[in-house]
Write a protein that holds these residues in place. Structure first.
Motif, PDB file in Angstrom:
ATOM      1  N   ALA A 128      39.306  40.808  36.165  1.00 33.35           N
ATOM      2  CA  ALA A 128      39.075  41.847  37.181  1.00 33.35           C
ATOM      3  C   ALA A 128      37.750  42.566  36.917  1.00 33.35           C
ATOM      4  N   ALA A 129      37.467  42.865  35.639  1.00 29.23           N
ATOM      5  CA  ALA A 129      36.218  43.553  35.273  1.00 29.23           C
ATOM      6  C   ALA A 129      35.003  42.685  35.600  1.00 29.23           C
ATOM      7  N   GLU A 130      35.114  41.383  35.325  1.00 27.50           N
ATOM      8  CA  GLU A 130      34.012  40.466  35.633  1.00 27.50           C
ATOM      9  C   GLU A 130      33.747  40.390  37.134  1.00 27.50           C
ATOM     10  N   ALA A 131      34.828  40.364  37.924  1.00 25.77           N
ATOM     11  CA  ALA A 131      34.671  40.315  39.382  1.00 25.77           C
ATOM     12  C   ALA A 131      33.992  41.587  39.887  1.00 25.77           C
ATOM     13  N   LYS A 132      34.437  42.751  39.374  1.00 28.98           N
ATOM     14  CA  LYS A 132      33.831  44.029  39.780  1.00 28.98           C
ATOM     15  C   LYS A 132      32.356  44.069  39.414  1.00 28.98           C
ATOM     16  N   ALA A 133      32.029  43.649  38.171  1.00 28.32           N
ATOM     17  CA  ALA A 133      30.645  43.669  37.679  1.00 28.32           C
ATOM     18  C   ALA A 133      29.740  42.772  38.527  1.00 28.32           C
ATOM     19  N   ALA A 134      30.315  41.691  39.048  1.00 25.85           N
ATOM     20  CA  ALA A 134      29.534  40.752  39.874  1.00 25.85           C
ATOM     21  C   ALA A 134      29.523  41.176  41.338  1.00 25.85           C
ATOM     22  N   GLN A 136      32.067  41.327  43.274  1.00 24.41           N
ATOM     23  CA  GLN A 136      33.027  40.539  44.055  1.00 24.41           C
ATOM     24  C   GLN A 136      34.336  41.308  44.187  1.00 24.41           C
ATOM     25  N   PRO A 137      35.089  41.004  45.259  1.00 20.75           N
ATOM     26  CA  PRO A 137      36.384  41.689  45.398  1.00 20.75           C
ATOM     27  C   PRO A 137      37.349  41.218  44.304  1.00 20.75           C
ATOM     28  N   VAL A 138      38.181  42.113  43.840  1.00 19.52           N
ATOM     29  CA  VAL A 138      39.188  41.781  42.823  1.00 19.52           C
ATOM     30  C   VAL A 138      40.429  41.281  43.552  1.00 19.52           C
ATOM     31  N   ASP A 143      44.933  42.706  39.748  1.00 15.68           N
ATOM     32  CA  ASP A 143      45.099  44.128  39.473  1.00 15.68           C
ATOM     33  C   ASP A 143      46.061  44.222  38.283  1.00 15.68           C
ATOM     34  N   PRO A 144      45.628  44.819  37.171  1.00 15.31           N
ATOM     35  CA  PRO A 144      46.490  44.846  35.978  1.00 15.31           C
ATOM     36  C   PRO A 144      47.882  45.423  36.225  1.00 15.31           C
ATOM     37  N   GLU A 145      47.964  46.457  37.084  1.00 16.14           N
ATOM     38  CA  GLU A 145      49.291  47.055  37.340  1.00 16.14           C
ATOM     39  C   GLU A 145      50.184  46.101  38.122  1.00 16.14           C
ATOM     40  N   VAL A 146      49.604  45.428  39.131  1.00 11.90           N
ATOM     41  CA  VAL A 146      50.366  44.450  39.917  1.00 11.90           C
ATOM     42  C   VAL A 146      50.827  43.321  38.990  1.00 11.90           C
TER      43      VAL A 146
END
Length: 197
Positions: A128-134, A136-138, A143-146
């Motif tokens: 998720a962090a890599e997608a955000k940094a790039a 891109q949508p997560v 989502d860690p909670e999901v």
């Protein structure tokens, strides 16, 4: 060859099932996909499922078992199939055993992809962090909670089938933390052994 893949979300069941489909020319039977297909085809069981889903309810064991029963009779499943996401409960496991017996069939193997669940959560957080940094949508599943909710549901509801198959002498544990190729090789070795037995 008839087998069940079990393991928590993120363990790699989908990846391994896709390889097995390609290597053995047998279908992967995913209950979610089959439910959607039965609803779209408006089969009697599909119409039942649609009514329940439209009302916001969970599809009963009876409906899920009915969909599996119909699906394993289709021509492409004649030489076997891979079950993914079924059985989820002891009642479903019992129903599957009865269904196979009625059709003169039996399971060749139940393979558990065993993983370190704390590392699975870390893997999802990193993805998720890599997608955000790039930028891109997560993905919703990332989502860690999901993901933690899905993991809890698996441990609470589905993991109960593991001792069931262990007691039946059908369970083989494969280390799902290995590389994809190493996991595939181990699964193939298990299947070869089960066919020679």
């Amino acid at each position: 060859m008839r087998l069940i893949l079990v393991g928590p979300p993120g363990a790699g069941k989908g990846t391994q099932a896709a390889r097995l489909v390609a290597n053995h020319n047998i279908p992967q039977l995913s209950t979610g996909d089959m439910l959607r297909a039965a609803v779209a085809a408006e089969t009697p069981i599909g119409l039942k499922a649609k009514a329940v889903m439209d009302a916001g309810g969970l599809v009963s064991d009876e409906i899920v078992v009915g969909i599996i029963r119909d699906r394993i009779k289709e021509p492409d499943a004649k030489n076997g199939f891979i079950l993914d996401g079924f059985p989820r409960t002891i009642a479903q496991a019992d129903a599957l055993a009865d269904m196979l017996k009625d059709n003169g069939l039996e399971l060749d193997a139940v393979i558990e992809l065993r993983v370190d669940q704390t590392k699975l959560v870390d893997r999802i957080i990193n993805r998720a962090a890599e997608a955000k940094a790039a930028g891109q949508p997560v993905r919703k599943d990332d989502d860690p909670e999901v993901f933690k909710d899905r993991l809890s549901a698996y441990n609470r509801d589905t993991a109960v089938v593991i001792p069931y198959y262990e007691k039946a002498g059908l369970l083989t544990v494969v280390d799902g933390m290995q590389s994809i190729d190493a996991v595939s090789a181990e699964i193939e070795a298990v299947l070869k052994q089960s066919q020679e037995a």
